[in-house]
Design a protein around this motif. Structure first.
Motif, PDB file in Angstrom:
ATOM      1  N   THR A 242      27.893  68.552 -28.361  1.00 13.38           N
ATOM      2  CA  THR A 242      26.517  68.952 -28.061  1.00 13.38           C
ATOM      3  C   THR A 242      26.547  69.616 -26.693  1.00 13.38           C
ATOM      4  N   LEU A 243      26.041  70.842 -26.627  1.00  9.69           N
ATOM      5  CA  LEU A 243      26.174  71.673 -25.429  1.00  9.69           C
ATOM      6  C   LEU A 243      24.803  72.047 -24.898  1.00  9.69           C
ATOM      7  N   THR A 244      24.728  72.252 -23.595  1.00 14.29           N
ATOM      8  CA  THR A 244      23.516  72.804 -23.006  1.00 14.29           C
ATOM      9  C   THR A 244      23.670  74.322 -23.019  1.00 14.29           C
ATOM     10  N   THR A 245      22.709  75.004 -23.615  1.00 12.35           N
ATOM     11  CA  THR A 245      22.878  76.433 -23.869  1.00 12.35           C
ATOM     12  C   THR A 245      23.156  77.221 -22.592  1.00 12.35           C
ATOM     13  N   SER A 246      22.432  76.877 -21.506  1.00 13.99           N
ATOM     14  CA  SER A 246      22.596  77.659 -20.277  1.00 13.99           C
ATOM     15  C   SER A 246      23.974  77.448 -19.642  1.00 13.99           C
ATOM     16  N   GLU A 247      24.696  76.441 -20.111  1.00 13.33           N
ATOM     17  CA  GLU A 247      26.004  76.170 -19.513  1.00 13.33           C
ATOM     18  C   GLU A 247      27.169  76.549 -20.412  1.00 13.33           C
TER      19      GLU A 247
END
Ligand SMILES: Nc1ncnc2c1ncn2[C@@H]1O[C@H](COP(=O)(O)OP(=O)(O)OP(=O)(O)O)[C@@H](O)[C@H]1O
Ligand SMILES: [Mg+2]
Length: 533
Positions: A242-247
């Motif tokens: 699960t990733l943070t889009t801005s990162e």
């Protein structure tokens, strides 16, 4: 114009959840289907209020299955769902809806002869406020919801007259009307034009900013990067990251999805066209309602050439291609294959003469969903060698034939005998593309070759289409994705209102020129004015 209550601010998402906002936790979810497929394998997914969460993964990774479990369509074999910490279990979509979870399916479930308000309120379960609504109240409520989230849908419009983008909004309204706090959309943009995609995400942002939880399943990384807050990647039924889009970035997401590096750019390389394979001259097509859907189409396609057809949905591209395949409404004009007029021939005769066709509608026209994958792969071949041996089908040859296509196109299927209808959307598409390309026909007509197909498979299909062209085949291709036309086409035609209004060799084509022509604005109408790129 009045601003909505939240002021339309996109930056400041609610820090603390709005009343009614729901945190969803799916923990250790597994799903075995009765045929032994393990579609989800101990999946964890957490969805927060006030976020747009993208769910991505290759075809068959288990995305639709996971969302079907969340919205009560399928029961998990194992694992649990918690809403705000409370364990729940849904026996049906109705019970999920009562808990505030709504799903917008790809195949809309609407009644064309009813109005928007009637569709939205049709057999509506009582809202969470516990009341049934009268027609007038329903209309008011639909109007109020449509205004609040700037959906731009007229409650009194007849559904049968709405565009696909609008139908989708009606489905969103249905969910909102049932007070859905969690809204799930499974590949919502597959059938939308680029403008409609932007509009849809503007709506989803409004909903997010109002504290709702949005999950979007999509294969389009551009959308994922532009519109989501977080991303969960599934691979082979498991949650990988699960990733943070801005990162993160598209390459990293693609790597998580596939476990390898993917060439995301799909570089165009020029073909070397030879003689004319297909010639269309003065072709007119009328649909069953007598409406002229293609007017005076004139063009030719050479051996070793890919001609792309751009246009907003409904500009006549599909009808043009169908008509060349010998299907669709009444037509007049010339259609020549290698110099022979085939206009009078049936679809089956044209197919035998060397026209292969990949339709837009893969579940209806393209495949027999109750037949096996192997039979689907043989469809249209069974009357001739090598699958036919004298009277009979050559079973061994059929087996080799399907094994070859399954391998070449990376179709994710446990066995060639399984029902085609149980394949994931993208895998069914690969079945049809693989079958039609194995015909070795002089002309290949393709309506939306990679709709619903994952990034790795797009790379594969694009490579195969280029190689097919380079072996001297002529290809006519439509796509809702301009990037796909730019990656493949040696020449781009633009249709508008049933007419071919512009034509550009690949070297002259720019997104700006094509975009204008798609809106009906061509060089002639712009006389003298410079176009900007
Ligand atoms: N009703 C069913 N019966 C048997 N197997 C199924 C059924 N539905 C899905 N499957 C299988 O479960 C696996 C996951 O399918 P699912 O539809 O969830 O994938 P997906 O990630 O949504 O793929 P796509 O991107 O192609 O839509 C696939 O192997 C598919 O064949
Ligand atoms: Mg799916």
């Amino acid at each position: 114009m009045t601003r909505p209550l939240n002021g339309g601010v996109t930056a400041g998402r609610p820090q603390s959840a709005a009343p009614g906002a729901t945190t969803v936790e799916m923990r250790g979810i597994s799903k075995w289907y009765s045929n032994g497929v393990m579609a989800n394998d101990h999946v964890d997914l957490v969805l927060n209020p006030g976020e747009i969460h993208a769910l991505v993964g290759e075809n068959g990774a288990g995305k639709s299955t996971l969302m079907s479990i969340l919205c009560g369509l399928e029961e998990p074999t194992d694992g649990e769902i918690r809403l705000d910490g409370q364990t729940v279990s849904f026996s049906s979509p109705v019970s999920a809806s009562e808990a505030g979870i709504g799903m917008v399916h790809q195949e809309f479930k609407l009644f064309p002869s009813l109005t928007v308000a009637e569709n939205v309120a049709f057999r509506a379960e009582p809202t969470r406020l516990g009341m049934f609504l009268s027609r007038r109240e329903a209309r008011e409520r639909v109007r109020e919801l449509a205004d609040r989230y700037r959906l731009g849908v007229d409650p009194n419009a007849k559904v049968g007259q709405l565009s696909v983008g609008m139908l989708q909004r009606v489905e969103i309204l249905k969910a909102l009307h049932r007070d859905a706090q969690v809204l799930i959309l499974d590949e919502p943009t597959a059938v939308l034009t680029p403008q409609e995609v932007d509009d849809l995400f503007a709506v989803l942002r409004e909903l997010r900013d109002a504290g709702r939880t949005i999950v979007v399943v999509t294969h389009k990384l551009r959308e994922v990067m532009a519109f989501s807050d977080r991303i969960t990647v599934l691979r082979d039924g498991r949650s990988i990251a699960t990733l943070t889009t801005s990162e993160t970035n598209p390459a990293e997401v693609a790597h998580h999805m596939t476990g390898r590096d993917v060439d995301l750019d799909g570089r165009y390389n020029a073909g070397s066209p030879a003689g004319v394979a297909l010639r269309v001259d003065g072709l007119f097509v009328q649909n069953e309602l007598g409406v002229m859907v293609v007017s005076d189409a004139n063009f030719s396609v050479r051996h070793g050439e890919i001609v792309g057809i751009a246009g907003v949905a409904g500009s006549g591209q599909t009808e043009l291609i169908e008509s060349i395949a010998g299907l669709g409404g009444h037509s007049s004009g010339v259609v020549e294959l290698d110099g022979t007029d085939i206009h009078q021939l049936s679809a089956a005769e044209r197919r035998r003469k060397g026209i292969a066709y990949i339709p837009e509608d893969r579940r209806g026209v393209g495949s027999a969903v109750t037949a096996s994958v192997s039979d689907n792969l043989a469809m249209g071949f069974h009357r001739r060698a090598p699958l036919r041996k004298g009277w009979r089908l050559d079973r061994a040859a059929m087996k080799r034939h399907s094994a070859d296509i399954i391998e070449a196109f990376g179709i994710r299927v446990s066995h060639a005998k399984v029902e085609a209808g149980t394949l994931s959307g993208g895998n069914l598409q690969k079945v049809i593309v693989g079958r039609e390309m194995s015909h070795d026909s002089a002309v290949l007509l393709v309506d939306q070759p990679t709709r619903g197909v994952d990034i790795g498979a797009i790379e594969n299909i694009h490579g195969r289409l280029r190689a097919y062209r380079d072996r001297g085949h002529a290809i006519v291709l439509t796509s809702a994705e301009l990037s796909e036309l730019f990656a493949l086409a040696d020449r781009i035609l633009v249709m508008y209102g049933g007419r071919v209004v512009a034509e550009y060799p690949r070297a002259d084509a720019t997104e700006a020129k094509i975009g204008l022509a798609m809106a009906g604005i061509t060089q002639q109408t712009l006389t003298g004015s410079e176009e900007t790129t």
